[in-house]
Design a protein around this motif. Structure first.
Motif, PDB file in Angstrom:
ATOM      1  N   ASP A  66       0.832  -1.205   0.000  1.00  0.00           N
ATOM      2  CA  ASP A  66       0.000   0.000   0.000  1.00  0.00           C
ATOM      3  C   ASP A  66       0.867   1.257   0.000  1.00  0.00           C
ATOM      4  O   ASP A  66       0.512   2.255  -0.634  1.00  0.00           O
ATOM      5  N   MET A  67       1.992   1.210   0.694  1.00  0.00           N
ATOM      6  CA  MET A  67       2.925   2.338   0.660  1.00  0.00           C
ATOM      7  C   MET A  67       3.365   2.618  -0.774  1.00  0.00           C
ATOM      8  O   MET A  67       3.391   3.770  -1.220  1.00  0.00           O
ATOM      9  N   THR A  68       3.701   1.556  -1.494  1.00  0.00           N
ATOM     10  CA  THR A  68       4.144   1.714  -2.878  1.00  0.00           C
ATOM     11  C   THR A  68       3.022   2.257  -3.756  1.00  0.00           C
ATOM     12  O   THR A  68       3.230   3.174  -4.562  1.00  0.00           O
ATOM     13  N   LYS A  69       1.830   1.698  -3.592  1.00  0.00           N
ATOM     14  CA  LYS A  69       0.683   2.132  -4.400  1.00  0.00           C
ATOM     15  C   LYS A  69       0.382   3.611  -4.180  1.00  0.00           C
ATOM     16  O   LYS A  69       0.244   4.384  -5.139  1.00  0.00           O
ATOM     17  N   CYS A  70       0.291   4.018  -2.913  1.00  0.00           N
ATOM     18  CA  CYS A  70      -0.016   5.419  -2.603  1.00  0.00           C
ATOM     19  C   CYS A  70       1.124   6.333  -3.045  1.00  0.00           C
ATOM     20  O   CYS A  70       0.894   7.435  -3.552  1.00  0.00           O
ATOM     21  N   GLY A  71       2.357   5.872  -2.841  1.00  0.00           N
ATOM     22  CA  GLY A  71       3.505   6.664  -3.254  1.00  0.00           C
ATOM     23  C   GLY A  71       3.519   6.899  -4.753  1.00  0.00           C
ATOM     24  O   GLY A  71       3.797   8.011  -5.219  1.00  0.00           O
ATOM     25  N   GLN A  72       3.205   5.862  -5.523  1.00  0.00           N
ATOM     26  CA  GLN A  72       3.170   6.007  -6.978  1.00  0.00           C
ATOM     27  C   GLN A  72       2.101   6.997  -7.415  1.00  0.00           C
ATOM     28  O   GLN A  72       2.324   7.804  -8.327  1.00  0.00           O
ATOM     29  N   GLN A  73       0.935   6.934  -6.781  1.00  0.00           N
ATOM     30  CA  GLN A  73      -0.150   7.844  -7.142  1.00  0.00           C
ATOM     31  C   GLN A  73       0.264   9.297  -6.935  1.00  0.00           C
ATOM     32  O   GLN A  73       0.087  10.143  -7.819  1.00  0.00           O
ATOM     33  N   HIS A  74       0.829   9.597  -5.772  1.00  0.00           N
ATOM     34  CA  HIS A  74       1.239  10.972  -5.479  1.00  0.00           C
ATOM     35  C   HIS A  74       2.429  11.391  -6.342  1.00  0.00           C
ATOM     36  O   HIS A  74       2.514  12.534  -6.790  1.00  0.00           O
ATOM     37  N   ASN A  76       3.171  10.390  -9.365  1.00  0.00           N
ATOM     38  CA  ASN A  76       2.709  10.673 -10.725  1.00  0.00           C
ATOM     39  C   ASN A  76       1.951  11.993 -10.799  1.00  0.00           C
ATOM     40  O   ASN A  76       2.074  12.742 -11.770  1.00  0.00           O
ATOM     41  N   GLU A  77       1.157  12.281  -9.761  1.00  0.00           N
ATOM     42  CA  GLU A  77       0.356  13.507  -9.758  1.00  0.00           C
ATOM     43  C   GLU A  77       1.213  14.755  -9.583  1.00  0.00           C
ATOM     44  O   GLU A  77       0.994  15.773 -10.234  1.00  0.00           O
ATOM     45  N   MET A  78       2.209  14.675  -8.705  1.00  0.00           N
ATOM     46  CA  MET A  78       3.009  15.865  -8.405  1.00  0.00           C
ATOM     47  C   MET A  78       3.906  16.276  -9.557  1.00  0.00           C
ATOM     48  O   MET A  78       4.086  17.451  -9.842  1.00  0.00           O
ATOM     49  N   GLY A  79       4.481  15.303 -10.220  1.00  0.00           N
ATOM     50  CA  GLY A  79       5.478  15.630 -11.231  1.00  0.00           C
ATOM     51  C   GLY A  79       5.009  15.502 -12.658  1.00  0.00           C
ATOM     52  O   GLY A  79       5.806  15.642 -13.585  1.00  0.00           O
ATOM     53  N   ASN A  80       3.704  15.235 -12.866  1.00  0.00           N
ATOM     54  CA  ASN A  80       3.205  14.999 -14.224  1.00  0.00           C
ATOM     55  C   ASN A  80       4.083  13.962 -14.914  1.00  0.00           C
ATOM     56  O   ASN A  80       4.653  14.183 -15.983  1.00  0.00           O
ATOM     57  N   ILE A  81       4.180  12.810 -14.264  1.00  0.00           N
ATOM     58  CA  ILE A  81       5.162  11.793 -14.621  1.00  0.00           C
ATOM     59  C   ILE A  81       4.707  10.940 -15.802  1.00  0.00           C
ATOM     60  O   ILE A  81       3.548  10.530 -15.882  1.00  0.00           O
ATOM     61  N   ASN A  82       5.639  10.652 -16.688  1.00  0.00           N
ATOM     62  CA  ASN A  82       5.424   9.679 -17.752  1.00  0.00           C
ATOM     63  C   ASN A  82       5.767   8.305 -17.180  1.00  0.00           C
ATOM     64  O   ASN A  82       6.929   8.011 -16.901  1.00  0.00           O
ATOM     65  N   SER A  83       4.748   7.462 -17.000  1.00  0.00           N
ATOM     66  CA  SER A  83       4.960   6.165 -16.360  1.00  0.00           C
ATOM     67  C   SER A  83       5.925   5.280 -17.141  1.00  0.00           C
ATOM     68  O   SER A  83       6.588   4.413 -16.568  1.00  0.00           O
ATOM     69  N   GLU A  84       6.023   5.495 -18.451  1.00  0.00           N
ATOM     70  CA  GLU A  84       6.929   4.684 -19.265  1.00  0.00           C
ATOM     71  C   GLU A  84       8.390   5.032 -19.006  1.00  0.00           C
ATOM     72  O   GLU A  84       9.284   4.265 -19.364  1.00  0.00           O
TER      73      GLU A  84
END
Length: 274
Positions: A66-74, A76-84
């Motif tokens: 859950d730490m990883t899941k929540c961390g990834q969500q934030h 991606n949102e904060m940095g306008n991250i390209n997941s690829e």
């Protein structure tokens, strides 16, 4: 990295060979892909957004997922991250793998195997302090860096003794850690005695460091994770490990099902079927 292949090396475990490179300070870090293969860090990290969660992972529990899941969500949102262009790492320090100066090879391989089953790229490093880990990542990428921490690790980085021997102390460390495009994502902790959540926003730093804490929080160097799965907050990884050594039990519900099966079938982490 080193890689042994060919008919004369069929019994050679390349992961162990590379682990001992770090153990003997011949390299600072090694990485293993989700399929368990040894990887060249520069190739994995080059021009990537990097999100890392540090832990012992004995074993990986649902709270760490859950730490990883929540961390990834934030992240991606904060940095306008390209997941690829993003890599997610589970990092284990050499300090957590050694007892005295010895390494339990079977324990190490078990941790890597369990993390790999959940799709993690695994990193083993000798970077105990976070700002040194960040500097290592910066060799290969100038994009976003995120580090997912629990409250216990947040307490650690706000402990001045942690920086003993560093000329500028905690201020020098923070100046190197909280530079451009670097954020720490703080996962809450449920106080087992009072039942209340300790978060990035109500965490109490030592009195003389409270203004420093407010500064890094107000400037989004520290980001409190929200929308966490509160059903997993009671999981204590240390208690899970202790219960594994007692045989089958409720701990099986506190780790991913595939990991519980691995522990039971392969008798990992001291499990004894009683």
């Amino acid at each position: 990295m080193i890689d042994f292949s060919g008919p004369y090396f069929e019994e050679t475990e390349n992961r162990l060979m590379n682990l001992h490179l770090v153990h003997h300070n011949l390299t600072h870090a090694i990485m293993f892909s989700p399929d368990g293969e040894v990887q060249v860090p520069s190739e994995l990290l080059y021009k990537k957004n990097i999100l890392v969660i540090r832990g012992n992972f004995t074993p990986l529990t649902k709270v760490q997922l859950d730490m990883t899941k929540c961390g990834q969500q934030h992240f991606n949102e904060m940095g306008n991250i390209n997941s690829e262009k993003t890599i997610v790492l589970a990092e284990i320090t050499m300090a957590s793998l050694t007892v005295g100066n010895e390494i339990n090879d079977a324990d190490f391989l078990a941790r890597v195997d369990m993390l790999n089953t959940q799709g993690y790229t695994v990193m083993i490093s000798n970077y105990l302090r976070y700002f040194r880990l960040r500097a290592y990542f910066r060799r290969y990428s100038q994009l976003q860096i995120g580090m997912i921490l629990g409250i216990s690790n947040l307490e650690l980085i706000f402990t001045e003794e942690y920086y003993k021997g560093l000329e500028g102390g905690i201020l020098e460390a923070f100046s190197k850690l909280f530079q451009n495009n670097t954020h720490l994502y703080i996962y809450p902790f449920k106080n087992p005695d009072q039942g209340e959540l300790v978060t990035a926003h109500n965490f109490q730093a030592p009195k003389k460091l409270q203004y420093l804490y407010k500064y890094v929080l107000d400037n989004n160097y520290l980001v409190g994770l929200e929308n966490v799965d509160e059903s997993v907050l009671d999981i204590n990884p240390s208690e899970v490990l202790a219960n594994i050594k007692k045989g089958r039990g409720n701990w099986e519900n506190q780790v991913p099902e595939s990991i519980a099966e691995m522990i039971i079938n392969k008798k990992l982490l001291g499990f004894v079927d009683k």
